[in-house]
Write an enzyme that holds these catalytic residues in place. Structure first.
Site, PDB file in Angstrom:
ATOM      1  N   PHE A  88       2.312  12.211   2.466  1.00 47.84           N
ATOM      2  CA  PHE A  88       3.287  12.061   1.385  1.00 47.84           C
ATOM      3  C   PHE A  88       4.582  11.430   1.903  1.00 47.84           C
ATOM      4  O   PHE A  88       5.269  10.717   1.172  1.00 47.84           O
ATOM      5  CB  PHE A  88       3.581  13.429   0.753  1.00 47.84           C
ATOM      6  CG  PHE A  88       4.402  13.356  -0.503  1.00 47.84           C
ATOM      7  CD1 PHE A  88       3.795  13.082  -1.723  1.00 47.84           C
ATOM      8  CD2 PHE A  88       5.776  13.553  -0.476  1.00 47.84           C
ATOM      9  CE1 PHE A  88       4.550  13.005  -2.888  1.00 47.84           C
ATOM     10  CE2 PHE A  88       6.536  13.486  -1.636  1.00 47.84           C
ATOM     11  CZ  PHE A  88       5.917  13.204  -2.845  1.00 47.84           C
ATOM     12  N   THR A 139      -7.549  21.854  -4.931  1.00 45.50           N
ATOM     13  CA  THR A 139      -6.562  21.616  -5.989  1.00 45.50           C
ATOM     14  C   THR A 139      -6.311  20.120  -6.162  1.00 45.50           C
ATOM     15  O   THR A 139      -6.903  19.291  -5.459  1.00 45.50           O
ATOM     16  CB  THR A 139      -5.231  22.311  -5.638  1.00 45.50           C
ATOM     17  OG1 THR A 139      -4.641  21.600  -4.545  1.00 45.50           O
ATOM     18  CG2 THR A 139      -5.444  23.759  -5.268  1.00 45.50           C
ATOM     19  N   PHE A 173      -1.729  -0.226   4.280  1.00 44.89           N
ATOM     20  CA  PHE A 173      -2.243   1.082   3.848  1.00 44.89           C
ATOM     21  C   PHE A 173      -3.398   1.505   4.758  1.00 44.89           C
ATOM     22  O   PHE A 173      -4.564   1.199   4.503  1.00 44.89           O
ATOM     23  CB  PHE A 173      -2.722   0.946   2.398  1.00 44.89           C
ATOM     24  CG  PHE A 173      -3.159   2.236   1.752  1.00 44.89           C
ATOM     25  CD1 PHE A 173      -2.244   3.194   1.362  1.00 44.89           C
ATOM     26  CD2 PHE A 173      -4.505   2.478   1.489  1.00 44.89           C
ATOM     27  CE1 PHE A 173      -2.649   4.375   0.737  1.00 44.89           C
ATOM     28  CE2 PHE A 173      -4.925   3.646   0.875  1.00 44.89           C
ATOM     29  CZ  PHE A 173      -3.989   4.590   0.507  1.00 44.89           C
ATOM     30  N   ILE A 205      -7.482  14.704   2.891  1.00 50.12           N
ATOM     31  CA  ILE A 205      -8.830  15.220   2.643  1.00 50.12           C
ATOM     32  C   ILE A 205      -8.812  16.091   1.389  1.00 50.12           C
ATOM     33  O   ILE A 205      -7.934  16.954   1.226  1.00 50.12           O
ATOM     34  CB  ILE A 205      -9.345  16.010   3.869  1.00 50.12           C
ATOM     35  CG1 ILE A 205      -9.402  15.061   5.078  1.00 50.12           C
ATOM     36  CG2 ILE A 205     -10.734  16.592   3.585  1.00 50.12           C
ATOM     37  CD1 ILE A 205      -9.847  15.700   6.360  1.00 50.12           C
ATOM     38  N   HIS A 235      -3.725  18.523  -5.332  1.00 46.97           N
ATOM     39  CA  HIS A 235      -2.757  18.030  -4.346  1.00 46.97           C
ATOM     40  C   HIS A 235      -3.175  16.656  -3.814  1.00 46.97           C
ATOM     41  O   HIS A 235      -2.359  15.749  -3.655  1.00 46.97           O
ATOM     42  CB  HIS A 235      -2.675  19.038  -3.191  1.00 46.97           C
ATOM     43  CG  HIS A 235      -1.326  19.115  -2.566  1.00 46.97           C
ATOM     44  ND1 HIS A 235      -0.372  20.013  -2.952  1.00 46.97           N
ATOM     45  CD2 HIS A 235      -0.761  18.370  -1.591  1.00 46.97           C
ATOM     46  CE1 HIS A 235       0.723  19.837  -2.228  1.00 46.97           C
ATOM     47  NE2 HIS A 235       0.510  18.843  -1.393  1.00 46.97           N
ATOM     48  N   TRP A 264      -0.333  15.363   9.751  1.00 46.50           N
ATOM     49  CA  TRP A 264      -1.355  16.178   9.090  1.00 46.50           C
ATOM     50  C   TRP A 264      -2.726  15.607   9.460  1.00 46.50           C
ATOM     51  O   TRP A 264      -2.917  14.396   9.452  1.00 46.50           O
ATOM     52  CB  TRP A 264      -1.140  16.131   7.570  1.00 46.50           C
ATOM     53  CG  TRP A 264      -1.820  17.248   6.838  1.00 46.50           C
ATOM     54  CD1 TRP A 264      -3.125  17.285   6.483  1.00 46.50           C
ATOM     55  CD2 TRP A 264      -1.239  18.459   6.349  1.00 46.50           C
ATOM     56  NE1 TRP A 264      -3.404  18.445   5.818  1.00 46.50           N
ATOM     57  CE2 TRP A 264      -2.260  19.190   5.717  1.00 46.50           C
ATOM     58  CE3 TRP A 264       0.048  18.991   6.398  1.00 46.50           C
ATOM     59  CZ2 TRP A 264      -2.045  20.422   5.118  1.00 46.50           C
ATOM     60  CZ3 TRP A 264       0.262  20.223   5.810  1.00 46.50           C
ATOM     61  CH2 TRP A 264      -0.778  20.924   5.177  1.00 46.50           C
TER      62      TRP A 264
HETATM   63  C1  DLZ Z   1       0.151  19.773   1.791  1.00 42.10           C
HETATM   64  C2  DLZ Z   1      -0.862  18.796   2.277  1.00 42.10           C
HETATM   65  C3  DLZ Z   1      -2.234  19.018   2.037  1.00 42.10           C
HETATM   66  C4  DLZ Z   1      -2.738  20.184   1.286  1.00 42.10           C
HETATM   67  N1  DLZ Z   1      -3.149  18.162   2.514  1.00 42.10           N
HETATM   68  C5  DLZ Z   1      -2.750  17.084   3.206  1.00 42.10           C
HETATM   69  C6  DLZ Z   1      -3.706  16.162   3.715  1.00 42.10           C
HETATM   70  O1  DLZ Z   1      -4.925  16.311   3.587  1.00 42.10           O
HETATM   71  N2  DLZ Z   1      -3.241  15.078   4.384  1.00 42.10           N
HETATM   72  C7  DLZ Z   1      -1.898  14.835   4.586  1.00 42.10           C
HETATM   73  O2  DLZ Z   1      -1.544  13.825   5.186  1.00 42.10           O
HETATM   74  N3  DLZ Z   1      -0.983  15.705   4.123  1.00 42.10           N
HETATM   75  C8  DLZ Z   1      -1.370  16.819   3.461  1.00 42.10           C
HETATM   76  N4  DLZ Z   1      -0.447  17.689   2.997  1.00 42.10           N
HETATM   77  C9  DLZ Z   1       0.985  17.475   3.346  1.00 42.10           C
HETATM   78  C10 DLZ Z   1       1.715  16.477   2.430  1.00 42.10           C
HETATM   79  O3  DLZ Z   1       1.399  15.143   2.765  1.00 42.10           O
HETATM   80  C11 DLZ Z   1       3.239  16.657   2.573  1.00 42.10           C
HETATM   81  O4  DLZ Z   1       3.594  16.608   3.922  1.00 42.10           O
HETATM   82  C12 DLZ Z   1       3.730  17.971   1.954  1.00 42.10           C
HETATM   83  O5  DLZ Z   1       3.317  18.094   0.615  1.00 42.10           O
HETATM   84  C13 DLZ Z   1       5.278  18.067   2.018  1.00 42.10           C
HETATM   85  O6  DLZ Z   1       5.879  17.024   1.257  1.00 42.10           O
END
Ligand code: DLZ
Length: 160
Positions: free
Chosen positions: A65, A93, A120, A89, A95, A30
């Site tokens: 995550f 919401t 980390f 970022i 999240h 991501w």
């Molecule tokens: C869903 C999501 C969102 C909205 N933003 C990020 C982000 O800014 N950086 C990141 O590393 N991952 C993001 N994710 C994905 C989540 O880390 C994760 O992969 C999903 O919620 C599936 O478990």
């Protein structure tokens, strides 16, 4: 905690030689333009400090995550330190909060449970610009700093 005066662009003096150590790197896909730059920084620190490419194993996970789960693949193997690289970022919401809390707590617990350094290297920023500034931009490269931290911790643990 401000990063404005803390970016490391070169290896600190007295950094141990990284050559004897095995490193696992887990990287989030991501925001991949940012995490790719963090990976470049981490690799630069490790190789400048003497690490050989065959002693660095890289695994990709979909998002930050999943960094804890990815790091857990390394914990029972012969790695001296594990580096987690991601970029979260802030959106509209909550999240952001859940992801940041989960990964910070997850890798802390992993580190304690397996008595192994888990670093980390996750940017948690309000904007993409703030992330860019910390991934090879005006505040240095936090991936490089994560690499330096991994070497210090690998050395510390090896001396036990
Ligand atoms: C869903 C999501 C969102 C909205 N933003 C990020 C982000 O800014 N950086 C990141 O590393 N991952 C993001 N994710 C994905 C989540 O880390 C994760 O992969 C999903 O919620 C599936 O478990």
């Amino acid at each position: 905690m401000s990063s404005a005066h803390q970016s490391l662009s070169k290896l600190p003096k007295n950094l141990p030689n990284a050559e004897p150590y095995q490193f696992g790197i887990v990287i989030s896909e991501w925001n991949e333009e940012i995490t790719g730059a963090l990976l470049q920084g981490a690799m630069e620190a490790l190789t400048l400090a003497g690490s050989k490419s065959e002693n660095i194993i890289i695994k990709y996970v979909p998002g930050s995550f999943e960094l804890t789960a990815g790091a857990s693949l390394f914990t029972e193997q012969n790695f001296d330190a594990i580096i987690c690289l991601g970029c979260v970022i802030q959106g509209e919401t909550r999240h952001f909060d859940f992801i940041c809390d989960a990964v910070a707590n997850g890798i802390t617990q992993l580190s304690i449970q397996y008595n192994k350094p888990v670093i980390f290297g996750v940017l948690t920023t309000n904007t993409m610009q703030q992330a860019t500034d910390r991934a090879g931009g005006k505040y240095g490269n936090k991936g490089f700093e994560a690499g330096v931290t991994a070497i210090k911790m690998a050395h510390l643990f090896s001396a036990q």
